[in-house]
Design an enzyme around this catalytic site. Structure first.
Site, mmCIF file in Angstrom:
data_model
loop_
_atom_site.group_PDB
_atom_site.id
_atom_site.type_symbol
_atom_site.label_atom_id
_atom_site.label_comp_id
_atom_site.label_asym_id
_atom_site.label_seq_id
_atom_site.Cartn_x
_atom_site.Cartn_y
_atom_site.Cartn_z
ATOM 1 N N GLU A 138 21.637 65.809 -0.531
ATOM 2 C CA GLU A 138 22.249 64.555 -0.697
ATOM 3 C C GLU A 138 24.221 64.652 -0.616
ATOM 4 O O GLU A 138 24.712 63.897 0.058
ATOM 5 C CB GLU A 138 21.884 63.180 -1.140
ATOM 6 C CG GLU A 138 20.409 62.192 -0.934
ATOM 7 C CD GLU A 138 19.401 63.933 -1.521
ATOM 8 O OE1 GLU A 138 19.710 64.552 -2.726
ATOM 9 O OE2 GLU A 138 18.142 63.520 -1.368
ATOM 10 N N HIS A 192 14.483 53.692 -8.702
ATOM 11 C CA HIS A 192 13.877 53.725 -7.617
ATOM 12 C C HIS A 192 13.486 52.858 -6.588
ATOM 13 O O HIS A 192 13.508 52.039 -6.100
ATOM 14 C CB HIS A 192 12.437 54.584 -7.101
ATOM 15 C CG HIS A 192 12.600 55.692 -6.756
ATOM 16 N ND1 HIS A 192 13.507 57.038 -7.105
ATOM 17 C CD2 HIS A 192 12.198 56.262 -5.827
ATOM 18 C CE1 HIS A 192 13.172 58.103 -6.153
ATOM 19 N NE2 HIS A 192 12.316 57.455 -5.863
HETATM 20 C C1 LIG Z 1 17.139 62.739 -4.959
HETATM 21 C C2 LIG Z 1 16.195 63.139 -4.541
HETATM 22 N N1 LIG Z 1 16.376 62.381 -3.115
HETATM 23 C C3 LIG Z 1 14.741 62.622 -2.158
HETATM 24 C C4 LIG Z 1 13.586 61.461 -2.569
HETATM 25 C C5 LIG Z 1 12.457 61.444 -1.854
HETATM 26 N N2 LIG Z 1 11.969 62.353 -2.664
HETATM 27 C C6 LIG Z 1 10.245 62.556 -3.566
HETATM 28 S S1 LIG Z 1 9.316 63.527 -3.498
HETATM 29 C C7 LIG Z 1 9.916 64.091 -2.278
HETATM 30 C C8 LIG Z 1 10.169 65.833 -1.827
HETATM 31 C C9 LIG Z 1 10.032 66.858 -3.282
HETATM 32 O O1 LIG Z 1 9.163 67.950 -2.041
HETATM 33 P P1 LIG Z 1 8.942 69.216 -3.987
HETATM 34 O O2 LIG Z 1 10.700 68.649 -4.201
HETATM 35 O O3 LIG Z 1 8.218 70.205 -2.948
HETATM 36 O O4 LIG Z 1 7.572 68.333 -4.580
HETATM 37 P P2 LIG Z 1 6.705 68.271 -4.009
HETATM 38 O O5 LIG Z 1 5.795 66.705 -4.033
HETATM 39 O O6 LIG Z 1 6.208 69.364 -2.624
HETATM 40 O O7 LIG Z 1 5.649 68.384 -4.621
HETATM 41 C C10 LIG Z 1 11.151 63.077 -1.527
HETATM 42 C C11 LIG Z 1 11.925 63.948 -1.084
HETATM 43 C C12 LIG Z 1 13.904 62.336 -4.293
HETATM 44 N N3 LIG Z 1 12.650 61.500 -5.707
HETATM 45 N N4 LIG Z 1 15.028 61.831 -4.885
#
Ligand SMILES: Cc1ncc(C[n+]2csc(CCOP(=O)(O)OP(=O)(O)O)c2C)c(N)n1
Ligand SMILES: Cc1ncc(C[n+]2csc(CCOP(=O)(O)OP(=O)(O)O)c2C)c(N)n1
Ligand SMILES: [Mg+2]
Ligand SMILES: [Mg+2]
Lengths: 353, 325, 353, 325
Positions: free
Chosen positions: C68, C138
């Site tokens: 971000e 959130h």
């Molecule tokens: C700072 C931030 N940016 C975006 C999000 C939205 N978000 C929640 S889970 C996720 C995916 C994260 O992917 P990963 O770290 O690979 O974990 P996975 O869900 O695949 O286990 C995102 C983008 C967030 N929670 N926090």
């Protein structure tokens, strides 16, 4: 500090008071450590961390990489694990990079996990640069930005005694704290108790009693207000100056009691008017004692633009005693003789820093 | 040895059954009003890593929390009560699925902001080291979280200060529906970035619970002995949708074939197959464990649904230390 | 949208209106591009970026890494170089990580370099999660946090028409803009002009005229206020509802004119009271028309704690029509019969999301 | 060729003299009310790199701005007027030493928040690429800025999107008074972190202007041809105090001997020595250039001090586009 016996009090500068609080808290509690970029260097954060480093060394006064976000999160993790970190920033502007960790982690930790698992009592000190062309990104006072978020305590000490007492309160309390210090106050002298006595959050003080108009101020503006009050006294206007000390919690009662008596309110802040400290103080009055207002509320703040560097513009940008005088005369409907502009509290300060 | 291996399988089976049952209730009842990120298909990472830790070691998770929480020994009934928003939940219903905690077993917390808990874990590990305690902090996060600046900042700090922290990356190839290739350059890896930051790292098949466990034991031992941080990049795969109980073959961001191939590589089935020779009764055992776990989770659900919600009068409690609970 | 001919207007949902504004601006101006995590996926940011991706493809609707801070800075650099990026966040809470780039770069760019070198007109959309146990990190509405900083425009569209018009204004203006959208509004329907017509920043609207009390609201709270007004009407209380639309600039005049007429002010916001939107609105009244106040100002906001997950707590946390009704009765000193609690605007919404 | 090499020397000499004269005025007058970070001793990085660019290429600097600004061709009188806070300054006195700009030559801006301009440069380079322009963005930053998360995030984005951006790290071994060893782990390098992030990188002697120039020409060419980003790690050394005009031998964070050794490695002296054979008159030329530069800067200072300050009535101008200037 009423209640202190005389020999317990001596004159210290603002930076000496912060240093003393830090050293005393570190001596009293081995969990306390100082964390920040260059806190260990020869300048020791304008002197505030120098003695602590000399006395406790690099294991407890820790120079860290230029990583404000992780440093804030690391401090949260250290606090959750039982340490009491003080994170120091030479400019409060850098706190924007630490904002997520402070607002989404520190402020909410205790509540998010149910309220009975402990909190993340990290203490964050941000120094506001002012004067000598600090510029738009090295001179901001983000206290209201943090003050909006439940879970934090936010204070803006105006005197050496409060700079010490509020830091002591922060390091002996269980709440995450953001302390916004103004660099221009660092060389101001004031009486400071020798004892490691906390100044409670949420308790303001009447810095000067008066009857005609209340000036509620934070940090540096308390002094601008006091100097404005001196001048106004010579013109028959009696000003009560309220120093809120902490903006979260905010001492609503002391503000409302004063305005109930004077019937007039001027709010003075080092940060912008919109959604700032001056807005909240006006709102508290409008909620609680609106009928007491015999004149419109006035806000004395920087104008609605970023801070410029060129000194004539910077002088005009940084509202001070002169603007407070004008606002007080206006709300008191005294068209006093054109008063001489007041030299700023910070005048004579030698840059650069 | 055998018992060790079967213990890991049993733990995976339990987590799988618990999550599958929870997913059904979640879908059918719409009563767990909290966003749930299931770990179904990824059980080997949490089980393999956390079996290498003790209750004095702390683990922080991100948003995919149930598997690490249970693998660390977190209380099941408190978890289920939390999902149903009950006062008896591990976070008294304030946190939901994403904010779990069980301090008695060293599950130190989990959080919804990508990457931030990585720095928190470094801070806790640093505190352990500063106090001279032989304890280790661990942090679970996904491949997507490694794109956050705080990950690089945290690696650097941990390496400079030799913090006893194990960075556990569950690389499941996706960040919600964004594949790795759109987010990280070809020819790079999380492991490579960690090594370049001064953090020793290994890449391990994250669906091989025994390999994961062995790598975790090495990393935790090194941390405990003052050897500094380590990173484990564990390749695995999420079977269900990113958030919620369903399958998402039809959404098109990944192929049904890809999902099926990974289901074929089910960490439980693989572990079972690899111990079958030395443990002929393993299939029988698994069926038995599945039954026990089904009973356990069903009881926990029934119990939780009968529990009281938090009292609205307590709404402010815990916002500040001064407002006691 | 007064002035529009009927055939130019049709009913769209809030998300459809955002999508239409995005597509129309991209068609009209090839410099416009959409940037965000997952903006290209099958959900298309709750539908708002889906058609844009279908029509303009991955070169102009760009999925980006989870970064971000850099994404915000990259958008600034792209804007300075002549593009018009819209950066989309599925939760406004993530904006804390982008705060430095928005406050220290985007907001100050034009001024810092002298005012005549151009600015950094980046548009940032943050969606506020609400309901279904979104939780403490959130579900926040940080509009006031950005509203404090000079150089930005900040808007909180409450209707589909404004969601479209303010985004059009943002993408056709030269100022960096932060748009805070509430997820609970996405399925609300309203009349939206087909034309790519901007809604100017700083111009509020009277959403409902009334005579006894003014409710100034932003975003979702406008609808809660309207529903409160319906119920109060049945008890003889005439409520004027002011939708500010944008909080920076803020339409002081429409607020003050209304309060001057009604003599009573209730401010309703989705974010906290302290140093928030409700504080600024109260301050504007205290500065300009304090004598008009016939009753204390009331603020209807979430209580001073983080957002809990458990639904009975979450329901209590999210102040709405019921609390607005109570506040209006209080300032009107009508001890009306205990009124039935109102079901929230968001009721019936099916989570999870 | 020769003329190329002497041009580089001449540019370094000019920047050295300009900064030395400015430092004296700064110290003696206390009239430039803006924090200045001098590049004295580091001239080879800016000169070598930016001689490889054209006016269509954009460079962003951090807080150590004068050398990149002048090396890119920035207007000297507008710089000096800015330092004195005059309306005729390149930022009309609003920005000071840290916020310089000269769009006519592609000096796109500079900023005080560590690391942030790195992401801005990536954004501008990305815009060039999206429009299909054969232009390159460059960004100057120090070793300390590489610890900011935004550096890692920016490298990753640039690599994924093959952005035509050249990351120029002036590694002068210190962040204010913190040595590299307290901030970055032994055995790692900025170059190594860039490579692990998918950005081709080279480490070059930053006090060898010819080596810097050659490396920059390669990087800029590759960017222009669509080859994606590159990073240059240039080892150099700051002679004066971090901020301000003085020397700081006495402050103890670095040894007088270390400073003296680096002064021995003066980029100008080294360049002069290496061309002396082919350019026997070089020492005479240098003396001549020093004189010319001294006259130029002295005239610029005298001129700037006679210029008017901004008008207070214009204080708000430029905060918003609507408030025209
Ligand atoms: C700072 C931030 N940016 C975006 C999000 C939205 N978000 C929640 S889970 C996720 C995916 C994260 O992917 P990963 O770290 O690979 O974990 P996975 O869900 O695949 O286990 C995102 C983008 C967030 N929670 N926090
Ligand atoms: C985000 C942020 N953190 C801290 C600072 C304070 N600061 C200004 S310059 C500087 C040193 C930076 O060192 P480096 O990047 O190596 O550049 P150098 O000064 O050595 O050229 C620091 C820490 C800042 N300006 N911004
Ligand atoms: Mg993933
Ligand atoms: Mg450096």
């Amino acid at each position: 500090m009423t209640g202190e016996r005389e020999q317990d009090v001596r004159a210290l500068t603002y930076w000496q008071a912060i240093s003393e609080a830090t050293v005393q808290c570190m001596a009293a509690d081995e969990r306390v450590l100082v964390v920040g970029e260059g806190v260990d260097d020869f300048r020791g954060t304008y002197g505030t961390t120098k003695e602590a480093f000399q006395r406790f060394g690099p294991r407890r006064v820790v120079d860290v990489p230029n990583s404000e976000n992780a440093t804030a999160g690391i401090a949260v993790g250290a606090a959750v694990a039982g340490l009491r970190p003080v994170v120091v920033h030479t400019r409060a502007d850098f706190l924007f990079l630490a904002m997520d960790a402070l607002v989404n982690l520190a402020a909410k930790w205790r509540y998010m996990y149910g309220g009975d698992k402990g909190g993340a009592p990290v203490v964050t000190r941000g120094v506001v640069g002012r004067g000598w062309g600090q510029g738009a990104t090295h001179s901001q006072s983000p206290h209201a930005t943090f003050g909006h978020y439940a879970g934090l305590h936010v204070a803006t000490p105006a005197t050496p005694a409060d700079a010490k007492g509020l830091l002591v309160a922060a390091l002996t309390g269980d709440t995450p704290v953001v302390l916004i210090e103004n660099r221009s106050l660092y060389s101001l002298e004031g009486e400071v108790p020798e004892a490691m006595t906390p100044v409670p959050f949420g308790v303001g003080r009447v810095a000067r009693p008066g009857t005609d108009v209340t000036v509620v101020a934070a940090s540096l503006m308390v002094h601008e207000a006091l100097r404005a009050a001196d001048q106004l006294a010579t013109h028959g206007v009696s000003v009560e100056v309220v120093d809120v000390r902490s903006i979260r919690p905010l001492d609503d009662a002391i503000i409302c009691e004063s305005v109930a008596r004077t019937g007039r309110l001027v709010v003075a802040d080092t940060s912008w008017a919109r959604y700032g400290f001056s807005a909240e103080v006006a709102a508290v009055v409008a909620e609680n004692v609106p009928q007491a207002l015999r004149a419109p509320v006035r806000r004395v703040t920087p104008p609605d633009c970023p801070s410029p560097v060129s000194w004539p513009l910077e002088e005009a940008f940084n509202a001070g005693a002169t603007q407070i005088v004008r606002a007080c005369l206006e709300v008191c409907e005294v068209s006093g003789p054109a008063l001489p502009a007041l030299e700023a509290v910070t005048a004579g300060f030698q840059g650069p820093y | 040895m055998t018992s060790d291996r079967t213990r890991l399988i049993r733990e995976m089976v339990r987590i799988r059954v618990v999550e599958e049952v929870l997913a059904d209730h979640y879908r059918d009842e719409q009563e767990m009003r909290t966003a749930i990120h299931f770990s179904i298909g990824q059980e080997a990472t949490a089980v393999g890593v956390l079996a290498a830790t003790s209750a004095q070691d702390w683990v922080y998770a991100a948003h995919r929390t149930h598997a690490p929480y249970l693998a660390k020994g977190g209380d099941l009934t408190a978890l289920v009560a939390e999902l149903y928003g009950r006062e008896a939940g591990c976070s008294h219903g304030r946190g939901g699925s994403i904010h779990l905690i069980d301090q008695s077993v060293g599950f130190a917390g989990s959080g919804a902001i990508l990457g931030e808990m990585i720095s928190v874990a470094v801070g806790s590990g640093w505190a352990f080291a500063l106090r001279g305690e032989a304890r280790v902090a661990l942090t679970f996060f996904g491949d997507g979280a490694t794109e956050e600046g705080v990950f690089a900042e945290s690696l650097n700090f941990a390496a400079v200060h030799r913090v006893p922290v194990v960075f556990v990356c569950e690389n499941n190839l996706y960040s919600i529906s964004s594949p790795l290739a759109t987010r990280q350059p070809a020819g790079t890896s999380v492991r490579g970035r960690a090594e370049a930051a001064g953090v020793p790292a290994v890449a391990v098949d994250g669906n091989d619970v025994f390999a994961v466990h062995a790598a975790a034991q090495d990393a935790v031992r090194r941390c405990r002995e003052g050897g500094g941080p380590a990173l484990l990049e564990l390749s695995t795969y999420r079977w269900r949708e990113h958030v919620g109980p369903g399958w998402d073959h039809h959404h098109g961001y990944r192929s049904a074939q890809e999902i099926d191939e990974w289901v074929e590589r089910c960490p439980i089935r693989r572990a079972v197959a690899s111990v079958r020779a030395e443990e002929p009764g393993i299939d029988e055992l698994v069926r038995q464990w599945e039954g026990e776990s089904r009973d356990e989770i069903s009881a926990a659900v029934a119990h939780a649904r009968a529990l009281p919600f938090p009292v609205v009068a307590d709404l402010l409690d815990g916002a500040y230390a001064e407002v006691a609970r």
